[in-house]
Design a protein around this motif. Structure first.
Motif, mmCIF file in Angstrom:
data_model
loop_
_atom_site.group_PDB
_atom_site.id
_atom_site.type_symbol
_atom_site.label_atom_id
_atom_site.label_comp_id
_atom_site.label_asym_id
_atom_site.label_seq_id
_atom_site.Cartn_x
_atom_site.Cartn_y
_atom_site.Cartn_z
ATOM 1 N N GLY A 239 0.782 -1.231 0.000
ATOM 2 C CA GLY A 239 0.000 0.000 0.000
ATOM 3 C C GLY A 239 0.808 1.272 0.000
ATOM 4 O O GLY A 239 0.252 2.369 0.098
ATOM 5 N N ASP B 146 -9.146 -1.246 6.205
ATOM 6 C CA ASP B 146 -8.419 -2.212 5.371
ATOM 7 C C ASP B 146 -7.602 -1.545 4.262
ATOM 8 O O ASP B 146 -7.524 -2.051 3.140
ATOM 9 N N THR C 111 -8.178 0.949 2.461
ATOM 10 C CA THR C 111 -8.926 1.478 1.325
ATOM 11 C C THR C 111 -8.830 3.005 1.319
ATOM 12 O O THR C 111 -8.716 3.640 2.375
ATOM 13 N N GLY D 231 -9.207 0.208 -3.735
ATOM 14 C CA GLY D 231 -9.680 -0.852 -2.866
ATOM 15 C C GLY D 231 -11.190 -0.978 -2.956
ATOM 16 O O GLY D 231 -11.864 -0.279 -3.725
ATOM 17 N N LYS D 232 -11.764 -1.849 -2.153
ATOM 18 C CA LYS D 232 -13.194 -2.160 -2.242
ATOM 19 C C LYS D 232 -14.085 -1.007 -1.818
ATOM 20 O O LYS D 232 -15.136 -0.761 -2.384
#
Length: 231
Positions: free
Chosen positions: A68, A180, A182, A204-205
């Motif tokens: 990340g 997470d 994101t 990310g999601k």
């Protein structure tokens, strides 16, 4: 003369390491609390702290990206939150020079300051820099390439609490960190106590936001940290 700061240490799977250690492809790299004798050294550049050398080596771009750090992720050092990311080494449309060249213009190219002769470092654009000269960009490397001569030179920037007042920031760049690792990044459209609306992209999601890439509505209660005026 450049101001320096000692802060944080680098960890491999939760175990503190000496700066510049040789990495392993299957391990998790984080930057965390300062450990005496294994602390990292940074050059102070405004609100940014830029590592004065590679903090680890024998690492490929893909590993940095999976962790990340190419887009930026939160880390906690001595109780304070920072966004940790890779340096930009390519000029973008909104800048006249790259972030790395800007730092060299401001602080000079002295190897005693930046230690660029020791190792290449991965720019976030998959370009290794250094060794031959401070501004040298190596060609022909792939994101999966790894070698003891290539490392990771991170940047730290302070993060703000999710409750930070965003009034007057409309039209400016902003990055929202959620669960997470994101991220929602783009231009702030508007904000209130419940939602933050951004014209940008999801990384990310991002289950905590709805909308498309031109009008993302983020649930403010799910935002962990805010970064203003990101690169």
């Amino acid at each position: 003369m450049a101001e320096k700061r000692i802060l944080g240490s680098i960890y491999l799977d939760g175990v503190v390491q000496k700066p510049g250690f040789v990495c392993d492809a299957s391990t998790n790299i984080t930057i965390g609390d300062t450990v005496r004798g294994k602390a990292l050294e940074w050059v102070v550049a405004g609100s940014r702290l830029v590592a004065n050398r590679c903090v680890c080596c024998d690492i490929n771009w893909n590993q940095i990206n999976r962790a990340g750090y190419n887009v930026g992720r939160p880390v906690f050092i001595d109780g304070k939150p920072y966004e940790c990311r890779s340096l930009s080494v390519v000029q973008c449309l909104e800048q006249t020079i790259s972030e790395w060249d800007e730092l060299l213009d401001e602080f000079g190219e002295d190897n005693l300051l930046w230690h660029w002769k020791e190792k290449y470092f991965w720019g976030k654009e998959i370009i290794p820099c250094g060794v031959q000269s401070a501004r040298f960009r190596a060609q022909g490397f792939n994101s999966s390439d790894r070698a003891p001569s290539i490392g990771f030179r991170p940047v730290l920037e302070p993060l703000l609490p999710a409750a930070t007042d965003l009034s007057g920031q409309e039209g400016k760049k902003i990055r929202l960190h959620g669960p997470d690792n994101t991220i929602i990044a783009g231009t702030l459209v508007s904000s209130d106590d419940y939602d933050v609306i951004v014209d940008g992209v999801k990384i990310g999601k991002c289950d905590w936001a709805i909308g498309d890439d031109k009008g993302i509505v983020a649930n403010r209660s799910k935002i962990l940290w805010i970064k203003k005026a990101y690169r």
